[in-house]
Design an enzyme around this catalytic site. Structure first.
Site, PDB file in Angstrom:
ATOM      1  N   ARG A  62       0.690  -1.512  -0.152  1.00 19.38           N
ATOM      2  CA  ARG A  62       0.319   0.171  -0.085  1.00 19.38           C
ATOM      3  C   ARG A  62       0.881   1.615   0.152  1.00 19.38           C
ATOM      4  O   ARG A  62       0.199   2.526  -0.554  1.00 19.38           O
ATOM      5  CB  ARG A  62      -1.006  -0.317   1.023  1.00 19.38           C
ATOM      6  CG  ARG A  62      -2.277  -0.710   1.199  1.00 19.38           C
ATOM      7  CD  ARG A  62      -2.850  -1.164   2.367  1.00 19.38           C
ATOM      8  NE  ARG A  62      -2.312  -2.154   3.685  1.00 19.38           N
ATOM      9  CZ  ARG A  62      -2.552  -3.490   2.917  1.00 19.38           C
ATOM     10  NH1 ARG A  62      -3.572  -3.885   2.334  1.00 19.38           N
ATOM     11  NH2 ARG A  62      -1.587  -3.671   4.587  1.00 19.38           N
ATOM     12  N   GLU A  99       5.416 -11.819  13.891  1.00 17.73           N
ATOM     13  CA  GLU A  99       4.783 -12.846  15.740  1.00 17.73           C
ATOM     14  C   GLU A  99       4.984 -13.772  15.374  1.00 17.73           C
ATOM     15  O   GLU A  99       5.306 -14.298  16.037  1.00 17.73           O
ATOM     16  CB  GLU A  99       2.839 -12.173  15.327  1.00 17.73           C
ATOM     17  CG  GLU A  99       2.592 -12.589  17.094  1.00 17.73           C
ATOM     18  CD  GLU A  99       0.557 -12.666  16.635  1.00 17.73           C
ATOM     19  OE1 GLU A  99      -0.472 -11.664  15.960  1.00 17.73           O
ATOM     20  OE2 GLU A  99      -0.045 -12.856  17.690  1.00 17.73           O
TER      21      GLU A  99
HETATM   22  P1  5GP Z   1       3.749  -2.912  11.846  1.00 19.88           P
HETATM   23  O1  5GP Z   1       5.791  -3.424  10.771  1.00 19.88           O
HETATM   24  O2  5GP Z   1       4.398  -1.705  12.194  1.00 19.88           O
HETATM   25  O3  5GP Z   1       3.850  -3.928  13.063  1.00 19.88           O
HETATM   26  O4  5GP Z   1       3.096  -3.054  10.792  1.00 19.88           O
HETATM   27  C1  5GP Z   1       2.672  -2.743   9.535  1.00 19.88           C
HETATM   28  C2  5GP Z   1       2.363  -3.107   8.465  1.00 19.88           C
HETATM   29  O5  5GP Z   1       1.548  -4.031   8.730  1.00 19.88           O
HETATM   30  C3  5GP Z   1       2.345  -2.029   7.702  1.00 19.88           C
HETATM   31  O6  5GP Z   1       2.983  -2.289   6.057  1.00 19.88           O
HETATM   32  C4  5GP Z   1       0.665  -2.369   7.193  1.00 19.88           C
HETATM   33  O7  5GP Z   1       0.269  -2.081   5.882  1.00 19.88           O
HETATM   34  C5  5GP Z   1       0.729  -3.808   7.848  1.00 19.88           C
HETATM   35  N1  5GP Z   1      -0.970  -3.478   8.165  1.00 19.88           N
HETATM   36  C6  5GP Z   1      -1.410  -4.435  10.304  1.00 19.88           C
HETATM   37  N2  5GP Z   1      -1.969  -4.041  10.038  1.00 19.88           N
HETATM   38  C7  5GP Z   1      -3.099  -3.139   9.213  1.00 19.88           C
HETATM   39  C8  5GP Z   1      -4.360  -3.039   9.277  1.00 19.88           C
HETATM   40  O8  5GP Z   1      -5.048  -3.021  10.501  1.00 19.88           O
HETATM   41  N3  5GP Z   1      -4.341  -2.066   8.643  1.00 19.88           N
HETATM   42  C9  5GP Z   1      -3.778  -2.259   7.670  1.00 19.88           C
HETATM   43  N4  5GP Z   1      -4.218  -1.130   6.537  1.00 19.88           N
HETATM   44  N5  5GP Z   1      -2.320  -2.691   7.563  1.00 19.88           N
HETATM   45  C10 5GP Z   1      -2.266  -2.834   7.980  1.00 19.88           C
END
Ligand code: 5GP
Length: 177
Positions: A62, A99
């Site tokens: 995205r 995770e």
């Molecule tokens: P992080 O590495 O910060 O835990 O997860 C962020 C990444 O996971 C981003 O690339 C994001 O696109 C995706 N992601 C995790 N949860 C969501 C969510 O609830 N909505 C969206 N649009 N992306 C998420």
């Protein structure tokens, strides 16, 4: 209605996806509606138009949508930060933990030149692991990561706070709790 509320109200919350107990924040309605899409991109354009950036780096997948439109509007180049195994030329990778298990992001070794001023962009910051890995990757290539931007922060997971503690400036349009 102000621009931030306009964008935030277009985000769809999907309960129990991808698994029970998790609410997924879905940005596809923001992109689908031409008004919220423009308001969103313009928020980023006004923030970065005076920053003398050299490149926008977008995170798979995205971050590609947001980053490429923003780069075009700001008259900058765009580089993709991809999931491992997708890029054809010489690459550098940075691993991070999920995770369950590990993941890695990858860039072409010639995607940025040392000293270039780069904006990093993705749709959402959760634990911050993806942004952290992407920013480390850019820094390994000598980039100056000016800011990491996203539409959504999930502050209760603490990711954006951890990223800020490393000295990386963070900008998000809105929060969900
Ligand atoms: P992080 O590495 O910060 O835990 O997860 C962020 C990444 O996971 C981003 O690339 C994001 O696109 C995706 N992601 C995790 N949860 C969501 C969510 O609830 N909505 C969206 N649009 N992306 C998420």
């Amino acid at each position: 209605i102000d621009p931030v509320s306009y964008v935030r109200s277009a985000i769809r919350s999907v309960p129990d996806w991808p698994k029970p107990g998790v609410t997924f924040r879905d940005i596809t309605p923001v992109l689908q509606d031409p008004r919220s899409f423009r308001v969103l991109i313009d928020l980023f354009v006004y923030r970065y138009m005076r920053q003398r950036l050299d490149l926008v780096a977008g995170i798979d997948a995205r971050g590609f949508i947001l980053g490429s439109v923003l780069a075009y509007e700001l008259n900058l180049g765009f580089v993709p930060i991809r999931k491992k195994g997708k890029l054809p030329y010489r690459t550098v990778a940075e691993e991070y933990s999920l995770e369950y298990g590990n993941a890695a992001v990858e860039m072409h070794t010639d995607a940025v030149r040392p000293g270039q001023r780069v904006l990093l962009i993705d749709d959402l910051i959760a634990t911050g692991g993806t942004m952290m890995a992407a920013s480390r990757l850019l820094q390994r290539l000598g980039a100056n990561v000016i800011e990491a931007a996203a539409i959504i922060d999930l502050p209760y997971l603490g990711g954006s706070a951890v990223l800020r503690k490393t000295g990386l400036p963070i900008y998000t349009v809105c929060d969900f709790n």
